[in-house]
Scaffold this active site. Sequence first.
Site, PDB file in Angstrom:
ATOM      1  N   ASN A   1       0.903  -1.159   0.000  1.00 38.75           N
ATOM      2  CA  ASN A   1       0.000   0.000   0.000  1.00 38.75           C
ATOM      3  C   ASN A   1       0.940   1.206   0.000  1.00 38.75           C
ATOM      4  OD1 ASN A   1      -2.625   1.086   2.326  1.00 38.75           O
ATOM      5  ND2 ASN A   1      -2.394   1.495   0.168  1.00 38.75           N
TER       6      ASN A   1
ATOM      7  N   ASN B   1      -6.418  10.747   0.259  1.00 35.46           N
ATOM      8  CA  ASN B   1      -6.596   9.650  -0.690  1.00 35.46           C
ATOM      9  C   ASN B   1      -6.079  10.053  -2.067  1.00 35.46           C
ATOM     10  OD1 ASN B   1      -8.048   7.885   1.151  1.00 35.46           O
ATOM     11  ND2 ASN B   1      -9.766   9.298   0.940  1.00 35.46           N
TER      12      ASN B   1
ATOM     13  N   CYS C   1      -5.109   6.198   8.207  1.00 37.19           N
ATOM     14  CA  CYS C   1      -4.534   5.227   7.269  1.00 37.19           C
ATOM     15  C   CYS C   1      -3.563   4.353   8.035  1.00 37.19           C
ATOM     16  CB  CYS C   1      -3.831   5.951   6.124  1.00 37.19           C
ATOM     17  SG  CYS C   1      -3.091   4.837   4.919  1.00 37.19           S
TER      18      CYS C   1
ATOM     19  N   ASN D   1      -1.660   1.530   7.129  1.00 37.38           N
ATOM     20  CA  ASN D   1      -0.358   1.294   6.515  1.00 37.38           C
ATOM     21  C   ASN D   1       0.418   2.602   6.397  1.00 37.38           C
ATOM     22  OD1 ASN D   1      -0.569  -1.550   6.020  1.00 37.38           O
ATOM     23  ND2 ASN D   1      -1.972  -1.109   4.342  1.00 37.38           N
TER      24      ASN D   1
ATOM     25  N   ASN E   1     -12.329   5.423  10.305  1.00 39.01           N
ATOM     26  CA  ASN E   1     -12.936   5.532   8.976  1.00 39.01           C
ATOM     27  C   ASN E   1     -13.856   4.327   8.772  1.00 39.01           C
ATOM     28  OD1 ASN E   1     -10.922   3.622   8.758  1.00 39.01           O
ATOM     29  ND2 ASN E   1      -9.897   4.541   7.019  1.00 39.01           N
TER      30      ASN E   1
ATOM     31  N   HIS F   1     -15.912   1.008   7.369  1.00 37.91           N
ATOM     32  CA  HIS F   1     -15.633  -0.242   6.658  1.00 37.91           C
ATOM     33  C   HIS F   1     -16.885  -1.105   6.597  1.00 37.91           C
ATOM     34  CE1 HIS F   1     -11.230   0.259   6.598  1.00 37.91           C
ATOM     35  NE2 HIS F   1     -11.457   0.939   7.702  1.00 37.91           N
TER      36      HIS F   1
ATOM     37  N   GLU G   1     -10.698   0.748  -1.435  1.00 36.29           N
ATOM     38  CA  GLU G   1     -10.597   1.901  -0.558  1.00 36.29           C
ATOM     39  C   GLU G   1     -11.278   3.095  -1.209  1.00 36.29           C
ATOM     40  OE1 GLU G   1      -7.135   2.665   1.900  1.00 36.29           O
ATOM     41  OE2 GLU G   1      -6.047   1.148   0.731  1.00 36.29           O
ATOM     42  N   ARG G   2     -12.140   3.742  -0.460  1.00 39.99           N
ATOM     43  CA  ARG G   2     -12.792   4.932  -0.999  1.00 39.99           C
ATOM     44  C   ARG G   2     -11.720   5.960  -1.365  1.00 39.99           C
ATOM     45  NH1 ARG G   2     -14.937   8.297   4.334  1.00 39.99           N
ATOM     46  NH2 ARG G   2     -12.984   8.093   5.461  1.00 39.99           N
TER      47      ARG G   2
ATOM     48  N   CYS H   1      -4.781  -2.613   3.027  1.00 39.15           N
ATOM     49  CA  CYS H   1      -5.436  -1.533   3.766  1.00 39.15           C
ATOM     50  C   CYS H   1      -5.299  -1.859   5.246  1.00 39.15           C
ATOM     51  CB  CYS H   1      -6.906  -1.410   3.368  1.00 39.15           C
ATOM     52  SG  CYS H   1      -7.826  -0.169   4.326  1.00 39.15           S
TER      53      CYS H   1
ATOM     54  N   THR I   1      -6.312  -0.123   8.088  1.00 35.70           N
ATOM     55  CA  THR I   1      -7.548  -0.009   8.864  1.00 35.70           C
ATOM     56  C   THR I   1      -8.533  -1.090   8.447  1.00 35.70           C
ATOM     57  OG1 THR I   1      -8.411   1.645   7.316  1.00 35.70           O
ATOM     58  CG2 THR I   1      -7.311   2.468   9.302  1.00 35.70           C
ATOM     59  N   GLY I   2      -8.512  -1.450   7.160  1.00 37.73           N
ATOM     60  CA  GLY I   2      -9.378  -2.521   6.675  1.00 37.73           C
ATOM     61  C   GLY I   2      -9.027  -3.859   7.297  1.00 37.73           C
TER      62      GLY I   2
END
Length: 261
Positions: free
Chosen positions: A13, A65, A74, A76, A144, A146, A194-195, A203, A205-206
């Site tokens: 990422n 972004n 974010c 990563n 954020n 998900h 990711e938006r 990702c 946070t993902g």
Amino acid sequence: MSYRFLKGHGTENDFVLLPDPDGTVHGDLSADRVRALCDRRAGIGGDGVLRAVRDGERWFMDYRNADGSLSEMCGNGIRVFARYLIDHEGVSLPLEVDTRDGIKTITSNGDDITVDMGSPEVFTTTKVSVDGVSHEALHVSMGNPHAVTFVDSLDEAGTLLEGPGYDHAVYPDGVNVEFVVRRSARHVAMRVHERGSGETRSCGTGACAVMVAAALADEAPRGTAYRIDVPGGSLEITWTEDDRILMTGPALLVAEGTTDL
């Protein structure tokens, strides 16, 4: 005007990092300039831009972004941010970094970096769709938003690059969507849209949101570590007894130079 940049990634990422300690060089960072920097054909290329700003006693991570939009956090990116501070600003661990999602504490784990990502928020289930197929997903916030959905095959993520469908009433500011398959006990793999950036190789946070969803489904005790495989590598995520999410993974700086983009 030319200015300094660095390029780094965490599990592939990747980000353009702009040093701006006193906020004078990039204080007016526009969406157009972010898009130009992140352009993989005409720019440096990246999933987003990290601006490093000194904010009193702490550093502030101003994250954008790839489409120029602001993001709260974010996972990563903050490890790459920490790697920059360690290698180029003489900062030692542990350290605290300010973000739009509050202060994050960063420590080391061998060559990898561990970030206390804070407490997750778990909401109700919702729906997402890709290629006309609807999937039930769990709404998890890591600062954020998900939507995490478990599938039989990651092929079901289809053309994530085109963007998933979702309930705009639930996610008025957009959403990151994770498709997840189980590999073994405490081990899952994911693809993510990711938006503002499209499908990415990872990702942070993902991966944290995926771990939360998996641990809840498994009724796993707190303190259990999960391995989350992403196309660009693996992350280790733990949900602690005191309701904190600890994310551990690599962070590398791979290039630096000057640009006038």
